[in-house]
Design a protein around this motif. Structure first.
Motif, PDB file in Angstrom:
ATOM      1  N   LYS A  74       0.845  -1.206   0.000  1.00 60.18           N
ATOM      2  CA  LYS A  74       0.000   0.000   0.000  1.00 60.18           C
ATOM      3  C   LYS A  74       0.872   1.246   0.000  1.00 60.18           C
ATOM      4  CE  LYS A  74      -3.958  -2.228   2.206  1.00 60.18           C
ATOM      5  NZ  LYS A  74      -4.697  -2.283   0.926  1.00 60.18           N
ATOM      6  N   GLY A  75       0.432   2.244  -0.769  1.00 60.25           N
ATOM      7  CA  GLY A  75       1.201   3.465  -0.866  1.00 60.25           C
ATOM      8  C   GLY A  75       0.391   4.683  -0.486  1.00 60.25           C
ATOM      9  N   ILE A  76       0.871   5.828  -0.951  1.00 61.79           N
ATOM     10  CA  ILE A  76       0.191   7.076  -0.628  1.00 61.79           C
ATOM     11  C   ILE A  76      -1.001   7.296  -1.553  1.00 61.79           C
ATOM     12  CG2 ILE A  76       2.298   8.123   0.262  1.00 61.79           C
ATOM     13  CD1 ILE A  76       2.477   9.690  -2.380  1.00 61.79           C
ATOM     14  N   ASN A  77      -1.894   8.175  -1.132  1.00 58.04           N
ATOM     15  CA  ASN A  77      -3.041   8.591  -1.948  1.00 58.04           C
ATOM     16  C   ASN A  77      -3.962   7.447  -2.345  1.00 58.04           C
ATOM     17  OD1 ASN A  77      -1.836  11.099  -1.801  1.00 58.04           O
ATOM     18  ND2 ASN A  77      -0.961  10.999  -3.848  1.00 58.04           N
ATOM     19  N   GLY A  78      -4.014   6.378  -1.544  1.00 55.33           N
ATOM     20  CA  GLY A  78      -4.938   5.288  -1.796  1.00 55.33           C
ATOM     21  C   GLY A  78      -4.502   4.271  -2.838  1.00 55.33           C
ATOM     22  N   PHE A  79      -3.287   4.383  -3.330  1.00 56.38           N
ATOM     23  CA  PHE A  79      -2.784   3.435  -4.318  1.00 56.38           C
ATOM     24  C   PHE A  79      -2.234   2.178  -3.654  1.00 56.38           C
ATOM     25  CE2 PHE A  79      -3.024   5.460  -8.417  1.00 56.38           C
ATOM     26  CZ  PHE A  79      -3.134   6.813  -8.127  1.00 56.38           C
ATOM     27  N   GLU A  80      -2.319   1.068  -4.373  1.00 50.21           N
ATOM     28  CA  GLU A  80      -1.715  -0.175  -3.938  1.00 50.21           C
ATOM     29  C   GLU A  80      -1.199  -0.921  -5.165  1.00 50.21           C
ATOM     30  OE1 GLU A  80      -4.929  -2.168  -1.891  1.00 50.21           O
ATOM     31  OE2 GLU A  80      -5.472  -3.263  -3.722  1.00 50.21           O
ATOM     32  N   ALA A  81      -0.266  -1.830  -4.929  1.00 47.10           N
ATOM     33  CA  ALA A  81       0.279  -2.623  -6.027  1.00 47.10           C
ATOM     34  C   ALA A  81       0.539  -4.032  -5.524  1.00 47.10           C
ATOM     35  CB  ALA A  81       1.573  -1.997  -6.550  1.00 47.10           C
ATOM     36  N   GLU A  82       0.478  -4.973  -6.454  1.00 48.50           N
ATOM     37  CA  GLU A  82       0.707  -6.366  -6.102  1.00 48.50           C
ATOM     38  C   GLU A  82       1.863  -6.929  -6.893  1.00 48.50           C
ATOM     39  OE1 GLU A  82      -2.753  -8.786  -5.949  1.00 48.50           O
ATOM     40  OE2 GLU A  82      -1.691 -10.283  -4.736  1.00 48.50           O
ATOM     41  N   PHE A  83       2.820  -7.484  -6.191  1.00 47.29           N
ATOM     42  CA  PHE A  83       3.976  -8.122  -6.808  1.00 47.29           C
ATOM     43  C   PHE A  83       3.627  -9.565  -7.118  1.00 47.29           C
ATOM     44  CE2 PHE A  83       8.035  -9.398  -7.937  1.00 47.29           C
ATOM     45  CZ  PHE A  83       8.566 -10.377  -7.111  1.00 47.29           C
ATOM     46  N   ASN A  84       3.818  -9.961  -8.370  1.00 40.03           N
ATOM     47  CA  ASN A  84       3.580 -11.345  -8.788  1.00 40.03           C
ATOM     48  C   ASN A  84       4.850 -11.867  -9.426  1.00 40.03           C
ATOM     49  OD1 ASN A  84       2.845 -13.702 -10.265  1.00 40.03           O
ATOM     50  ND2 ASN A  84       0.695 -13.091 -10.140  1.00 40.03           N
ATOM     51  N   LYS A  85       5.586 -12.670  -8.659  1.00 43.14           N
ATOM     52  CA  LYS A  85       6.895 -13.113  -9.120  1.00 43.14           C
ATOM     53  C   LYS A  85       6.781 -14.047 -10.321  1.00 43.14           C
ATOM     54  CE  LYS A  85      11.268 -15.011  -7.445  1.00 43.14           C
ATOM     55  NZ  LYS A  85      11.993 -15.547  -6.256  1.00 43.14           N
ATOM     56  N   SER A  86       5.793 -14.926 -10.316  1.00 45.10           N
ATOM     57  CA  SER A  86       5.662 -15.895 -11.411  1.00 45.10           C
ATOM     58  C   SER A  86       5.321 -15.211 -12.730  1.00 45.10           C
ATOM     59  CB  SER A  86       4.602 -16.941 -11.073  1.00 45.10           C
ATOM     60  OG  SER A  86       3.332 -16.324 -10.925  1.00 45.10           O
ATOM     61  N   GLN A  87       4.577 -14.114 -12.650  1.00 45.82           N
ATOM     62  CA  GLN A  87       4.226 -13.366 -13.862  1.00 45.82           C
ATOM     63  C   GLN A  87       5.118 -12.157 -14.067  1.00 45.82           C
ATOM     64  OE1 GLN A  87       0.040 -12.521 -14.095  1.00 45.82           O
ATOM     65  NE2 GLN A  87      -0.578 -14.628 -13.670  1.00 45.82           N
ATOM     66  N   THR A  88       6.088 -11.981 -13.215  1.00 46.74           N
ATOM     67  CA  THR A  88       7.015 -10.834 -13.250  1.00 46.74           C
ATOM     68  C   THR A  88       6.240  -9.534 -13.484  1.00 46.74           C
ATOM     69  OG1 THR A  88       7.534 -11.120 -15.621  1.00 46.74           O
ATOM     70  CG2 THR A  88       8.965 -12.219 -14.015  1.00 46.74           C
ATOM     71  N   SER A  89       5.226  -9.329 -12.649  1.00 47.46           N
ATOM     72  CA  SER A  89       4.405  -8.133 -12.800  1.00 47.46           C
ATOM     73  C   SER A  89       4.315  -7.369 -11.488  1.00 47.46           C
ATOM     74  CB  SER A  89       3.003  -8.502 -13.286  1.00 47.46           C
ATOM     75  OG  SER A  89       2.301  -9.228 -12.282  1.00 47.46           O
ATOM     76  N   PHE A  90       3.983  -6.099 -11.604  1.00 49.60           N
ATOM     77  CA  PHE A  90       3.826  -5.225 -10.435  1.00 49.60           C
ATOM     78  C   PHE A  90       2.788  -4.177 -10.822  1.00 49.60           C
ATOM     79  CE2 PHE A  90       4.794  -3.853  -6.347  1.00 49.60           C
ATOM     80  CZ  PHE A  90       5.265  -2.556  -6.280  1.00 49.60           C
ATOM     81  N   HIS A  91       1.534  -4.594 -10.890  1.00 48.15           N
ATOM     82  CA  HIS A  91       0.454  -3.723 -11.347  1.00 48.15           C
ATOM     83  C   HIS A  91      -0.009  -2.786 -10.238  1.00 48.15           C
ATOM     84  CE1 HIS A  91       0.705  -6.160 -14.772  1.00 48.15           C
ATOM     85  NE2 HIS A  91      -0.259  -7.034 -14.519  1.00 48.15           N
ATOM     86  N   LEU A  92      -0.317  -1.569 -10.631  1.00 49.45           N
ATOM     87  CA  LEU A  92      -0.755  -0.521  -9.691  1.00 49.45           C
ATOM     88  C   LEU A  92      -2.263  -0.352  -9.795  1.00 49.45           C
ATOM     89  CD1 LEU A  92       0.230   1.862  -7.776  1.00 49.45           C
ATOM     90  CD2 LEU A  92       0.141   3.289  -9.831  1.00 49.45           C
TER      91      LEU A  92
END
Lengths: 113, 116
Positions: free
Chosen positions: A58-76
């Protein structure tokens, strides 16, 4: 070397609607991941970062992101955007035991009333 | 706490002229970075200093770009002579240390250079 691909160059969205910005990375080693935001005529500001531990960050201003190692993704994501979220968003990666930050090309988010 | 300061904010020059940008990092930050951000692209690292020594300048076009960080505080980035393709925003950032690790970089507002 690491590389970052932001899959959407522009994302128009209506106020109070959810938004997702997609980021994929490539690296042969473990990495730390970041999202930065750049408001018009301003420098970059850190939104959130993944270093280790829980994959949901979780970050500032209500944003969050999920790290997915198998898919090498970090979507916001943000569940409900405001006009003030209109900005450019950059995904960035740095390899563990390295110091060089590599940025994606950016995603322009335009929030409309 | 004061942020990273940069000047000027905007600069318009003709090709083949020279230009200099100034950066004052956050007090106590040993590491200073200069990035070039071309329109539609993410920032690209040009040079990184640790105190007043260069850590990485592999992406700096050394035939026309130069940078210095005297006394390990302020830094100046110079372009001489400028080309049309140098039109970009030049961002300065600083961090506590450059040692391997996810130390947050703090960015200044940038200098927008237009070469005509």
């Amino acid at each position: 070397a690491q590389s970052v691909t932001q899959l959407d160059s522009q994302v128009p969205v209506f106020e109070e609607a959810p938004v997702e910005l997609r980021c994929n990375y490539s690296s042969s080693v473990s990495v730390y991941l970041f999202w930065y935001v750049q408001y018009p005529n301003q420098g970059l500001q850190l939104l959130l970062k993944y270093l280790s531990g829980s994959t949901l960050v979780k970050g500032i201003n209500g944003f969050e992101a999920e790290f997915n190692k198998s898919q090498t993704s970090f979507h916001l994501r943000k569940p409900s955007v405001h006009i003030s979220d209109t900005a450019e968003y950059f995904c960035a990666v740095i390899a563990v035991l390295d110091y060089k930050l590599s940025f994606g090309a950016g995603t322009t988010v335009t929030v409309r009333a | 706490e004061a942020g990273v300061a940069q000047s000027p904010r905007y600069k318009i020059i003709e090709k083949r002229q020279s230009v200099a940008f100034w950066c004052n990092p956050i007090s106590g930050h040993a590491t200073l970075y200069w990035y070039q951000q071309i329109l539609g692209q993410g920032p690209k690292l040009l040079i990184q200093f640790q105190n007043n020594g260069v850590v990485d300048d592999s992406q700096l076009p050394k035939d026309r770009f130069s940078a210095e960080r005297l006394k390990g505080v302020d830094s100046t980035l110079k372009i001489q002579p400028a080309k049309l393709e140098d039109s970009a925003v030049y961002l300065c950032a600083s961090s506590f240390t450059s040692q391997a690790g996810p130390y947050e970089q703090y960015f200044g507002p940038g200098t927008r250079l237009t070469v005509t």
